[in-house]
Design an enzyme around this catalytic site. Structure first.
Site, PDB file in Angstrom:
ATOM      1  N   HIS A  18     -75.249  56.445 -51.281  1.00 39.05           N
ATOM      2  CA  HIS A  18     -76.155  56.429 -50.129  1.00 39.05           C
ATOM      3  C   HIS A  18     -77.139  55.253 -50.248  1.00 39.05           C
ATOM      4  CE1 HIS A  18     -75.534  61.041 -50.326  1.00 39.05           C
ATOM      5  NE2 HIS A  18     -74.878  60.639 -49.269  1.00 39.05           N
ATOM      6  N   LYS A  42     -75.444  75.791 -42.764  1.00 42.60           N
ATOM      7  CA  LYS A  42     -74.995  75.146 -43.992  1.00 42.60           C
ATOM      8  C   LYS A  42     -75.870  75.591 -45.153  1.00 42.60           C
ATOM      9  CE  LYS A  42     -73.150  70.553 -44.643  1.00 42.60           C
ATOM     10  NZ  LYS A  42     -73.111  69.164 -44.161  1.00 42.60           N
ATOM     11  N   ARG A  91     -65.610  55.587 -47.396  1.00 39.77           N
ATOM     12  CA  ARG A  91     -65.071  55.513 -48.757  1.00 39.77           C
ATOM     13  C   ARG A  91     -63.558  55.516 -48.765  1.00 39.77           C
ATOM     14  NH1 ARG A  91     -68.880  60.476 -50.103  1.00 39.77           N
ATOM     15  NH2 ARG A  91     -68.265  60.736 -47.941  1.00 39.77           N
ATOM     16  N   SER A 129     -71.811  63.525 -53.038  1.00 35.42           N
ATOM     17  CA  SER A 129     -72.873  64.435 -53.478  1.00 35.42           C
ATOM     18  C   SER A 129     -72.299  65.678 -54.132  1.00 35.42           C
ATOM     19  CB  SER A 129     -73.749  64.854 -52.301  1.00 35.42           C
ATOM     20  OG  SER A 129     -74.476  63.769 -51.829  1.00 35.42           O
TER      21      SER A 129
HETATM   22  P1  ADP Z   1     -72.380  64.423 -44.784  1.00 32.11           P
HETATM   23  O1  ADP Z   1     -73.353  65.541 -44.818  1.00 32.11           O
HETATM   24  O2  ADP Z   1     -72.092  63.829 -43.472  1.00 32.11           O
HETATM   25  O3  ADP Z   1     -71.149  64.612 -45.623  1.00 32.11           O
HETATM   26  P2  ADP Z   1     -73.416  62.807 -46.868  1.00 32.11           P
HETATM   27  O4  ADP Z   1     -74.830  63.096 -47.216  1.00 32.11           O
HETATM   28  O5  ADP Z   1     -72.375  63.233 -47.818  1.00 32.11           O
HETATM   29  O6  ADP Z   1     -73.175  63.285 -45.427  1.00 32.11           O
HETATM   30  O7  ADP Z   1     -73.239  61.260 -46.595  1.00 32.11           O
HETATM   31  C1  ADP Z   1     -73.917  60.586 -45.573  1.00 32.11           C
HETATM   32  C2  ADP Z   1     -73.245  59.251 -45.344  1.00 32.11           C
HETATM   33  O8  ADP Z   1     -73.202  58.524 -46.554  1.00 32.11           O
HETATM   34  C3  ADP Z   1     -71.801  59.340 -44.866  1.00 32.11           C
HETATM   35  O9  ADP Z   1     -71.555  58.336 -43.909  1.00 32.11           O
HETATM   36  C4  ADP Z   1     -71.004  59.047 -46.102  1.00 32.11           C
HETATM   37  O10 ADP Z   1     -69.763  58.467 -45.797  1.00 32.11           O
HETATM   38  C5  ADP Z   1     -71.905  58.047 -46.784  1.00 32.11           C
HETATM   39  N1  ADP Z   1     -71.650  58.005 -48.221  1.00 32.11           N
HETATM   40  C6  ADP Z   1     -71.757  59.027 -49.096  1.00 32.11           C
HETATM   41  N2  ADP Z   1     -71.408  58.633 -50.341  1.00 32.11           N
HETATM   42  C7  ADP Z   1     -71.073  57.319 -50.233  1.00 32.11           C
HETATM   43  C8  ADP Z   1     -70.612  56.339 -51.163  1.00 32.11           C
HETATM   44  N3  ADP Z   1     -70.398  56.649 -52.444  1.00 32.11           N
HETATM   45  N4  ADP Z   1     -70.380  55.092 -50.713  1.00 32.11           N
HETATM   46  C9  ADP Z   1     -70.573  54.810 -49.413  1.00 32.11           C
HETATM   47  N5  ADP Z   1     -70.989  55.682 -48.479  1.00 32.11           N
HETATM   48  C10 ADP Z   1     -71.236  56.920 -48.880  1.00 32.11           C
END
Ligand code: ADP
Length: 155
Positions: A18, A42, A91, A129
């Site tokens: 992120h 959620k 990703r 995450s």
């Molecule tokens: P969600 O609740 O939509 O799954 P996340 O908090 O997991 O959201 O992620 C938010 C954004 O960050 C998404 O667009 C996700 O693709 C991006 N993201 C998460 N991890 C990575 C990473 N390792 N590299 C690039 N983008 C990431």
């Protein structure tokens, strides 16, 4: 007109993935709002307050980055903030398939809104995450996967 982007997600917790997307998005916009979703259906591992506090700490030195929480549709939040862009990270091809339909539907609902995708850097593309939560839950060391600013909370 100010170019405002929303980077929505759960950030449960914020990872280096992120962090990298936000920093890379920064030169493209005047303002980036890291928007922490709070969905009643959620179950989050960390509280909204904790997730937001970590993000604020990570981006403390960047006046163009704001951290906010929101409920409801991301498009409605974008409208309220007059943001013209949503930023998402890609990703894998699975991310792409998932994001394509959301991006297309969002644009249908709010025609002024563009979704901008940034490709994950190769070294971070396996990171999410949920892996970090698993490590924390099992008393492993999550530090390699989370921003350096908040390592102190995981000593
Ligand atoms: P969600 O609740 O939509 O799954 P996340 O908090 O997991 O959201 O992620 C938010 C954004 O960050 C998404 O667009 C996700 O693709 C991006 N993201 C998460 N991890 C990575 C990473 N390792 N590299 C690039 N983008 C990431």
């Amino acid at each position: 007109m100010k170019k405002i982007a929303v980077f929505p997600g759960s950030f449960d917790p914020i990872t280096r993935g992120h962090e990298s997307i936000v920093i890379r998005a920064l030169p493209l916009f005047d303002e980036v709002i890291v928007a922490v979703g709070q969905n009643a259906e959620k179950n989050y591992y960390f509280t909204l307050e904790k997730r937001m506090a970590w993000i604020s700490e990570v981006f403390r030195g960047f006046p163009a980055i704001r951290v906010e929480s929101y409920q409801g549709l991301t498009v409605d939040f974008c409208r309220q903030r007059e943001a013209q862009y949503i930023v998402r990270g890609l990703r894998t091809s699975a991310d792409f398939e998932f994001e394509r339909s959301i991006g297309q539907i969002n644009r249908k609902i709010h025609p002024g809104l563009e979704t901008i995708f940034l490709l994950a850097t190769p070294e971070l593309s396996a990171l999410n995450s949920s892996i970090v939560r698993d490590i924390i839950r099992n008393n492993g060391d999550p530090k390699p996967f989370i921003p350096e600013t908040i390592h102190k909370d995981f000593m």
